[in-house]
Scaffold this motif. Structure first.
Motif, PDB file in Angstrom:
ATOM      1  N   LYS B 169       0.829  -1.221   0.000  1.00  0.00           N
ATOM      2  CA  LYS B 169       0.000   0.000   0.000  1.00  0.00           C
ATOM      3  C   LYS B 169       0.861   1.269   0.000  1.00  0.00           C
ATOM      4  CE  LYS B 169      -3.966  -2.299   0.780  1.00  0.00           C
ATOM      5  NZ  LYS B 169      -4.916  -2.519  -0.290  1.00  0.00           N
ATOM      6  N   PRO B 171       1.647   4.836  -1.167  1.00  0.00           N
ATOM      7  CA  PRO B 171       0.894   5.863  -1.892  1.00  0.00           C
ATOM      8  C   PRO B 171       1.679   6.413  -3.089  1.00  0.00           C
ATOM      9  CG  PRO B 171       1.686   6.706   0.218  1.00  0.00           C
ATOM     10  CD  PRO B 171       2.051   5.260   0.170  1.00  0.00           C
ATOM     11  N   PRO B 172       1.032   6.934  -4.092  1.00  0.00           N
ATOM     12  CA  PRO B 172      -0.423   7.101  -4.226  1.00  0.00           C
ATOM     13  C   PRO B 172      -1.133   5.807  -4.652  1.00  0.00           C
ATOM     14  CG  PRO B 172       0.697   7.938  -6.176  1.00  0.00           C
ATOM     15  CD  PRO B 172       1.774   7.491  -5.237  1.00  0.00           C
ATOM     16  N   VAL B 174      -4.283   3.937  -6.579  1.00  0.00           N
ATOM     17  CA  VAL B 174      -5.140   4.256  -7.740  1.00  0.00           C
ATOM     18  C   VAL B 174      -6.276   3.236  -7.899  1.00  0.00           C
ATOM     19  CG1 VAL B 174      -3.581   5.589  -9.231  1.00  0.00           C
ATOM     20  CG2 VAL B 174      -3.451   3.098  -9.241  1.00  0.00           C
ATOM     21  N   SER B 184      -1.460   0.225  -5.396  1.00  0.00           N
ATOM     22  CA  SER B 184      -0.492   1.313  -5.399  1.00  0.00           C
ATOM     23  C   SER B 184      -0.111   1.608  -6.852  1.00  0.00           C
ATOM     24  CB  SER B 184       0.748   0.880  -4.612  1.00  0.00           C
ATOM     25  OG  SER B 184       1.815   1.744  -4.888  1.00  0.00           O
TER      26      SER B 184
END
Lengths: 95, 352
Positions: B169, B171-172, B174, B184
């Motif tokens: 996970k 970031p960002p 999507v 991710s």
């Protein structure tokens, strides 16, 4: 941000010579000339364009290829739709 | 029989034009169905028809751009293209391809690059073929288990590596709505960088690697993997066509003749995905990969045993072209059967 710019600049300075080294060393590229003596009509024009400017030749190629593809693709679409195939839905696909 | 031959003004050779159309139809069907450019099939085919190798590659890439545009449009209308995923993947593909190409130049200076590339290619193809058939086998086992437990066997899925990768996970994050994935953004970038790198090293378009990667590493449904991969092939094909043409290595007359067959075949292949379900596509794809791997084995043995080189090279070409003919015929027949059933069902519906 300033640090990032410095990093990017130094990376560029280091990377440029190495990439030019890796690309070089092969000698002069082979130049191919189209033989226009045995051609006529569009074929002659085409071969002459190739000999005169690879840039124009590339531009014309990059326009003609998608256009021809789309024309014949649309004709096939038309034939398949005429037969009765549903071209709007995929149906059940599975994973 | 002179009318069956057309003079290629740039390559300066006379080519049997019906052969170009037949080859175009075959690779068009396969490309539209699997979501790949199919350079490994076209280049030996063009070579057999009489093209010098440099022109065979350039002409193949030029026709590929037009063909993949048509099949991307068709897959797009079916909702099989995840454009957001495609655009994200371009970043990784371009970067990876460039790194791979630079590595090849480095390997070239060290010597024996051809052999290294062929062995990597072979190992990779063997792995993809194993993965596809292992996946099919695992799915069948799960189906049997589901039947025993009284559950719906249709829900059984084989290899699910993507589930582990989706747990990352960083970031960002999507949402890829068409593919139905939430992950991710670094995952598709990393996958495309990896596949682009491999494509750069092996000197291929990458559809053969990208399509299974989209399925097994990202978790795309097979149809979306095919459509999205074609979107990538279209962009790289246009770039490749411009690059090769500028270097003077494209025979446009041949590319157009091939494209007539290929754009029609590409539509047939794309529509065939309506009638052949996800795992059906994977199985045929597995056979295509196996055939490609076998043709490379022939070439490698030929390089080791010079006495049989010509024989094995010819066997490799016959195998590739035989595979193109057999697979495109199979896809075409399945499409015709599916279309007939659909039309018959429509007529029945109207009668009631």
């Amino acid at each position: 941000m300033k640090r990032l710019m410095h990093f990017a600049m130094s990376l560029l300075i280091i990377a440029l010579p190495s990439s030019s080294f890796s690309a070089g060393g092969g000698g002069e590229p082979i130049v191919i000339v189209a033989d226009t003596r045995w051609t006529s009509g569009i074929s002659h024009w085409w071969a002459t364009l190739y000999n005169e400017s690879h840039l124009y030749f590339t531009i014309v190629t990059c326009i003609i290829i998608p256009v021809v593809g789309v024309i014949f693709g649309v004709i096939t679409d038309f034939i398949m739709a005429h037969i009765g195939i549903d071209l709007t839905k995929r149906g059940h696909g599975g994973h | 029989m002179d009318w069956l031959y057309v003079h290629m003004p740039i390559a300066g050779v006379d080519i049997f034009w019906p052969g170009l159309i037949i080859l175009g139809i075959g690779v068009g069907i396969i490309g539209g169905f699997f979501g790949m450019g199919g350079a490994w099939m076209v280049t030996p085919g063009l070579n057999i028809l009489g093209f010098p190798m440099a022109f065979a590659i350039g002409t193949d890439i030029a026709h590929m751009a037009g063909k993949s545009l048509v099949s991307t449009m068709r897959h797009g209308k079916f909702g099989n293209v995840d454009y957001k995923l495609g655009v994200i993947m371009i970043i990784g593909t371009v970067g990876g391809f460039e790194v791979g190409a630079q590595m090849i130049m480095w390997l070239e200076r060290l010597g024996s690059v051809d052999k290294v590339v062929r062995y990597i290619y072979l190992v990779l193809l063997a792995f993809i073929a194993w993965l596809v058939f292992y996946d099919v086998h695992k799915k069948k086992k799960k189906e049997e288990e589901a039947r025993r437990l009284g559950r719906d066997p249709e829900e059984a899925v084989g290899v699910e590596w993507h589930k582990t990768l989706h747990k990352i996970k960083i970031p960002p994050m999507v949402h890829l709505n068409v593919a139905g994935i939430y992950c991710s953004a670094w995952l598709p970038i990393a996958v495309s960088f990896f596949t682009g790198w491999l494509a750069g090293i092996l000197g291929i378009g990458g559809g053969l690697i990208r399509m299974p990667s989209l399925v097994y590493l990202l978790g795309c449904p097979t149809h979306v993997a095919v459509g999205t991969d074609l979107f990538e092939v279209m962009i790289s094909g246009l770039y490749g066509a411009a690059s090769y043409t500028y270097k003077g290595r494209t025979e446009l007359v041949a590319a157009i003749i091939m494209l007539i067959g290929a754009s029609m075949g590409a539509q047939v292949g794309a529509v065939a995905t309506k009638y052949i379900h996800g795992y059906g596509i994977r199985i045929v794809f597995g056979w295509a990969v196996l055939g490609c791997a076998l043709s490379i084995v022939f070439k490698l043995i030929g390089a080791q045993v010079p006495a049989y080189k010509t024989l094995l090279d010819n066997a490799s070409t016959v195998l590739v072209l035989g595979l193109v003919a057999a697979m495109s015929l199979y896809i075409f027949v399945r499409m015709v059967i599916g279309a007939r059933e659909e039309i018959a069902a429509k007529k029945q519906g109207r009668a009631h």
